[in-house]
Design an enzyme around this catalytic site. Sequence first.
Site, PDB file in Angstrom:
ATOM      1  N   HIS A  18     -56.815  38.153  45.413  1.00  0.00           N
ATOM      2  CA  HIS A  18     -57.648  39.076  44.774  1.00  0.00           C
ATOM      3  C   HIS A  18     -59.089  38.257  44.367  1.00  0.00           C
ATOM      4  O   HIS A  18     -59.187  37.428  44.786  1.00  0.00           O
ATOM      5  CB  HIS A  18     -57.008  39.523  43.676  1.00  0.00           C
ATOM      6  CG  HIS A  18     -56.794  38.537  42.425  1.00  0.00           C
ATOM      7  ND1 HIS A  18     -57.795  38.168  41.931  1.00  0.00           N
ATOM      8  CD2 HIS A  18     -55.744  37.901  42.323  1.00  0.00           C
ATOM      9  CE1 HIS A  18     -57.344  37.058  40.723  1.00  0.00           C
ATOM     10  NE2 HIS A  18     -56.005  36.907  41.171  1.00  0.00           N
ATOM     11  N   CYS A  46     -51.693  33.280  42.040  1.00  0.00           N
ATOM     12  CA  CYS A  46     -52.483  34.062  43.042  1.00  0.00           C
ATOM     13  C   CYS A  46     -53.412  33.138  43.797  1.00  0.00           C
ATOM     14  O   CYS A  46     -53.544  32.194  43.323  1.00  0.00           O
ATOM     15  CB  CYS A  46     -52.986  35.323  42.439  1.00  0.00           C
ATOM     16  SG  CYS A  46     -52.023  36.488  41.903  1.00  0.00           S
TER      17      CYS A  46
END
Length: 173
Positions: free
Chosen positions: A121, A137
């Site tokens: 992301h 992440c």
Amino acid sequence: MSYTLEQADILIDLAQQTLRLPKHNKFYLISSGKNGIGEQENSGKTPRGWHRVAQKIGHDAAKYSVFIARQPTGEIYNQQLAQQFPQRDWILSRILWLDGLEAGFNQGEGCDTFKRYIYIHGTPDTEPMGIPMSHGCIRMKNDEIIELFGLVPEHALVYISEQTLENKQPDCK
């Protein structure tokens, strides 16, 4: 099913903090988990191994759009918003939600990448790349995640390696 690096759409090298798109000859600096590398639930670590892009989220979102629980909040990230919410883990612009493909390693009870909400992301462009800083992440600059999002399909094959990927041939059964 077994995979080879040649089949991978996305290659993530945690040792070098890079993401490559071999079929597009693209290369990006990333930021992975500040708690290190591992598959355990609630560890804040970045999982290894074979994954696929389970969902692409944010197709028509504006650059710097803020997401919470994979939903756009209607906010556009800026310094004022950052100061207003200093504790937020900013998820911006686009999300590629990963799903582990290796049962008992990154898929299943206690280690499931998808259930851990591990994404590729966007993050504030002020955040450093090339060093582990995320909650597990893979973080990218906003222009780069938007470009990546447009280049790879849903269900793209992703390999995340703990070691430098040069000449490495991972196996997955």
